[in-house]
Design a protein around this motif. Structure first.
Motif, mmCIF file in Angstrom:
data_model
loop_
_atom_site.group_PDB
_atom_site.id
_atom_site.type_symbol
_atom_site.label_atom_id
_atom_site.label_comp_id
_atom_site.label_asym_id
_atom_site.label_seq_id
_atom_site.Cartn_x
_atom_site.Cartn_y
_atom_site.Cartn_z
ATOM 1 N N ILE A 58 0.835 -1.205 0.000
ATOM 2 C CA ILE A 58 0.000 0.000 0.000
ATOM 3 C C ILE A 58 0.867 1.250 0.000
ATOM 4 O O ILE A 58 0.617 2.202 -0.763
ATOM 5 N N VAL A 59 1.910 1.251 0.831
ATOM 6 C CA VAL A 59 2.797 2.413 0.903
ATOM 7 C C VAL A 59 3.526 2.617 -0.417
ATOM 8 O O VAL A 59 3.635 3.749 -0.923
ATOM 9 N N ASP A 60 4.039 1.534 -1.018
ATOM 10 C CA ASP A 60 4.722 1.656 -2.308
ATOM 11 C C ASP A 60 3.783 2.198 -3.385
ATOM 12 O O ASP A 60 4.182 3.023 -4.218
ATOM 13 N N THR A 61 2.521 1.743 -3.358
ATOM 14 C CA THR A 61 1.545 2.206 -4.340
ATOM 15 C C THR A 61 1.270 3.693 -4.166
ATOM 16 O O THR A 61 1.142 4.440 -5.151
ATOM 17 N N TYR A 62 1.189 4.117 -2.917
ATOM 18 C CA TYR A 62 1.006 5.543 -2.646
ATOM 19 C C TYR A 62 2.175 6.351 -3.196
ATOM 20 O O TYR A 62 1.982 7.366 -3.897
ATOM 21 N N ILE A 63 3.399 5.928 -2.923
ATOM 22 C CA ILE A 63 4.581 6.670 -3.361
ATOM 23 C C ILE A 63 4.643 6.733 -4.887
ATOM 24 O O ILE A 63 4.991 7.764 -5.472
ATOM 25 N N GLU A 64 4.263 5.633 -5.537
ATOM 26 C CA GLU A 64 4.283 5.597 -7.001
ATOM 27 C C GLU A 64 3.252 6.553 -7.611
ATOM 28 O O GLU A 64 3.456 7.073 -8.709
ATOM 29 N N ASN A 65 2.143 6.766 -6.922
ATOM 30 C CA ASN A 65 1.034 7.527 -7.493
ATOM 31 C C ASN A 65 0.917 8.964 -6.994
ATOM 32 O O ASN A 65 0.120 9.732 -7.535
ATOM 33 N N ARG A 66 1.674 9.333 -5.982
ATOM 34 C CA ARG A 66 1.474 10.653 -5.400
ATOM 35 C C ARG A 66 2.103 11.740 -6.258
ATOM 36 O O ARG A 66 3.127 11.539 -6.919
ATOM 37 N N ASP A 67 1.471 12.883 -6.237
ATOM 38 C CA ASP A 67 2.073 14.081 -6.808
ATOM 39 C C ASP A 67 3.004 14.697 -5.773
ATOM 40 O O ASP A 67 2.928 14.382 -4.568
ATOM 41 N N GLU A 68 3.854 15.596 -6.219
ATOM 42 C CA GLU A 68 4.838 16.192 -5.310
ATOM 43 C C GLU A 68 4.145 16.890 -4.142
ATOM 44 O O GLU A 68 3.229 17.687 -4.328
ATOM 45 N N GLY A 69 4.575 16.558 -2.928
ATOM 46 C CA GLY A 69 4.041 17.176 -1.723
ATOM 47 C C GLY A 69 2.696 16.662 -1.291
ATOM 48 O O GLY A 69 2.099 17.191 -0.339
ATOM 49 N N GLU A 70 2.195 15.636 -1.941
ATOM 50 C CA GLU A 70 0.851 15.145 -1.672
ATOM 51 C C GLU A 70 0.862 14.120 -0.542
ATOM 52 O O GLU A 70 1.675 13.199 -0.526
ATOM 53 N N SER A 71 -0.065 14.248 0.398
ATOM 54 C CA SER A 71 -0.170 13.293 1.496
ATOM 55 C C SER A 71 -0.859 12.016 1.030
ATOM 56 O O SER A 71 -1.458 11.963 -0.051
ATOM 57 N N PHE A 72 -0.802 10.995 1.883
ATOM 58 C CA PHE A 72 -1.480 9.741 1.551
ATOM 59 C C PHE A 72 -2.963 9.983 1.322
ATOM 60 O O PHE A 72 -3.548 9.483 0.348
ATOM 61 N N LEU A 73 -3.588 10.733 2.227
ATOM 62 C CA LEU A 73 -5.022 10.967 2.114
ATOM 63 C C LEU A 73 -5.359 11.721 0.833
ATOM 64 O O LEU A 73 -6.344 11.405 0.152
ATOM 65 N N GLU A 74 -4.548 12.701 0.477
ATOM 66 C CA GLU A 74 -4.788 13.455 -0.753
ATOM 67 C C GLU A 74 -4.653 12.570 -1.983
ATOM 68 O O GLU A 74 -5.450 12.658 -2.925
#
Length: 551
Positions: free
Chosen positions: A517-533
């Motif tokens: 789940i954490v790896d998927t979040y890191i792969e998909n997040r925009d710069e500065g974006e939190s997990f919830l965002e």
């Protein structure tokens, strides 16, 4: 902070003597367990999986060094040398013997503490922002209002036998750090139309079997009407709340069955009919209680301390801890310091007697004799001079109390689970420890950023799993412990209940699932974006694919 008056001293001592007689009758066989159960619950005593558990009230999470030292002594003398700080800002002892309970209650009374209304269908401990009177974004200190509600609700003749337990939280800051939306009543101190402070009132929030986010019943309630209005809410709940089904007895079920508009209509009608004759708080009594909460004398200091800055530059471990566990204070030159009870490999929220003694000493040295319990199961020194922070850190390190993980993944909320609780379906502590070990590298947690992970061992949700950005719920499926994962919960502003992501995992697979789940979040997040965002932007699809695509 909360203090006894003459009535409190006499009342609590009388309660101790009364319960001592009840315990003696239970031990002699004059009372059976069914007869004894309502008596012990009125005194915060539960019969758990292996032993009795005693829940000690810590009103709005505030302790003096003397009280914390007494808790350490009690745990060392009558328990196994540790206690568990809970999400209601209380302390639980998990191994007390029934014969010793009266002595424990007497020792608590010696330092103006008790266990009254920590269980039963009554108003429980009112919780608050642990940074009250220190936070830079605070509009008003919520603790006096917690104390007013505590005094009003204790043994209230009309509300001592509600359909179910009742929980209230108050926040006085711009950021909600008391999870007010997940309470039966949530109060936010806000500015009114004329510039005066009052309350935004939420009702019907809660976790457990059927979670709900609280709904607004009043956008602004003048302070002088707080008690009469809450009394009307409780009166409507007492009148219409279900008593035939324990799982449908909470006020959240009533609010959602009636709808918030109909519930508001009933409350407003009751309030209009009763508030003129109700006992709202007299002004002189309000001033008396407010005086208990005068802030400590904090002479302003330079906002930057050169020695502290040099230490941060030269000591990476100190710098990491400072970054996450030292928070800005409303008075220049001071900070609020989080003392983490989440050292990897330890049970989240547990504190040994030695640790409590140490924190009590540090509270006297550096904390103006005041320590707070955070609902995230850590301790907080709210008023520390920045110049004293290195010495405080150096004292915490040998006791493994200087973990720099506040608000990071390692800062998990976790209930005791099946290792202690007879209501639990699955173990939570071993899973939490394995997750903590997997993510104990500070650089890994730093890469992930702020992320709230909460875990419960059963549907009662004592670990607040519904409100975790990542939530884990232990369930029993035909004798097998499985762990259901939810994503997207949030306990703060824009509160939300997590979404079940898919089938549950066996215990040994949970840490890897969290890693995925954490790896998927890191792969998909925009710069500065939190997990919830990120979750709210991309939705469940990429997480489901990563977790279940190969199944």
């Amino acid at each position: 902070m909360y203090r006894y008056d003459e009535f409190d001293h006499a009342f609590v001592r009388d309660r101790v003597a009364e319960f001592k007689d009840q315990v003696e009758r239970r031990l002699s066989g004059a009372l059976n367990e069914e007869e004894f159960r309502p008596l012990r619950l009125r005194n915060g005593l539960y019969l758990q999986l292996h032993a009795y558990m005693l829940r000690i009230a810590i009103p709005y999470g505030v302790l003096s060094s003397r009280q914390l030292r007494q808790l350490a002594m009690i745990a060392r003398t009558w328990d196994r040398g540790y206690g568990h700080f809970t999400t209601r800002q209380n302390l639980q002892l998990n191994w007390v013997k029934l014969v010793d309970i009266p002595d424990v209650l007497a020792a608590l009374a010696d330092v103006e503490m008790h266990c009254i209304q920590t269980s039963g269908n009554c108003v429980r401990n009112v919780t608050a922002d642990p940074y009250a009177a220190a936070a830079v974004d605070e509009l008003e200190d919520p603790r006096p209002w917690c104390e007013i509600l505590r005094q009003w609700s204790t043994l209230h003749p009309e509300f001592s036998w509600l359909p179910r337990k009742f929980k209230i939280a108050i926040s006085g800051a711009a950021e909600d750090r008391a999870a007010t939306a997940f309470h039966d009543i949530g109060l936010r101190i806000v500015k009114g139309p004329n510039g005066e402070n009052g309350f935004r009132v939420l009702v019907g929030g809660g976790m457990g079997r059927i979670p709900y986010v609280g709904q607004e019943i009043r956008s602004f309630l003048p302070k002088e009407h707080l008690l009469s209005y809450i009394e009307s809410i409780l009166r409507v709940y007492n009148l219409f709340g279900r008593r035939d089904n324990i799982h449908k007895a909470r006020i959240k079920i009533l609010v959602n069955a009636l709808g918030i508009d109909k519930f508001r209509e009933e409350v407003e009608a009751d309030w209009e009919a009763t508030h003129k004759s109700a006992v709202d708080l007299p002004e002189d009594e309000k001033r008396r209680i407010m005086s208990y909460f005068a802030p400590p004398d904090l002479p302003p200091r330079p906002a930057r301390d050169e020695a502290v800055a040099a230490r941060r530059a030269s000591d990476p471990a100190f710098a990491n801890w400072y970054k996450h566990n030292v928070l800005a204070h409303r008075v220049p030159g001071y900070a609020s310091v989080v003392i983490s009870l989440k050292e990897p490999g330890r049970t989240p929220g547990d504190a040994s007697s030695d640790a409590m003694d140490l924190v009590a000493d540090l509270t006297e040295r550096f904390g103006h004799d005041e320590v707070r319990v955070n609902y995230t199961q850590n301790l907080v020194l709210p008023h520390v001079a920045i110049a004293d922070v290195p010495a405080l850190y150096d004292a915490l390190v040998p006791a493994d109390l200087a973990t720099g993980n506040n608000e990071l993944l390692g800062d998990m909320i976790c209930c005791p689970g099946l290792d202690y609780c007879n209501l639990a379906n699955a173990r939570s502590i071993p899973i939490a420890k394995e997750i903590a070990k997997r993510f104990e590298d500070p650089s890994r947690q730093e890469e992930i950023g702020q992320l709230r992970l909460n875990m419960s061992g059963c549907i009662n949700a004592c670990g607040h799993h519904h409100s975790g950005n990542i939530g884990i719920l232990g369930v029993d499926k035909k004798g097998t412990e499985l762990y259901q994962i939810t994503l997207g919960g949030n306990p703060k502003d824009s509160a939300s209940v997590g979404t079940i992501i898919g089938p549950g995992f066996r215990a040994e697979a949970v840490p890897q699932a969290i890693d995925t789940i954490v790896d998927t979040y890191i792969e998909n997040r925009d710069e500065g974006e939190s997990f919830l965002e990120t979750w709210r932007r991309v939705g469940a699809a990429p997480f489901k694919e990563a977790l279940y695509g190969a199944r």
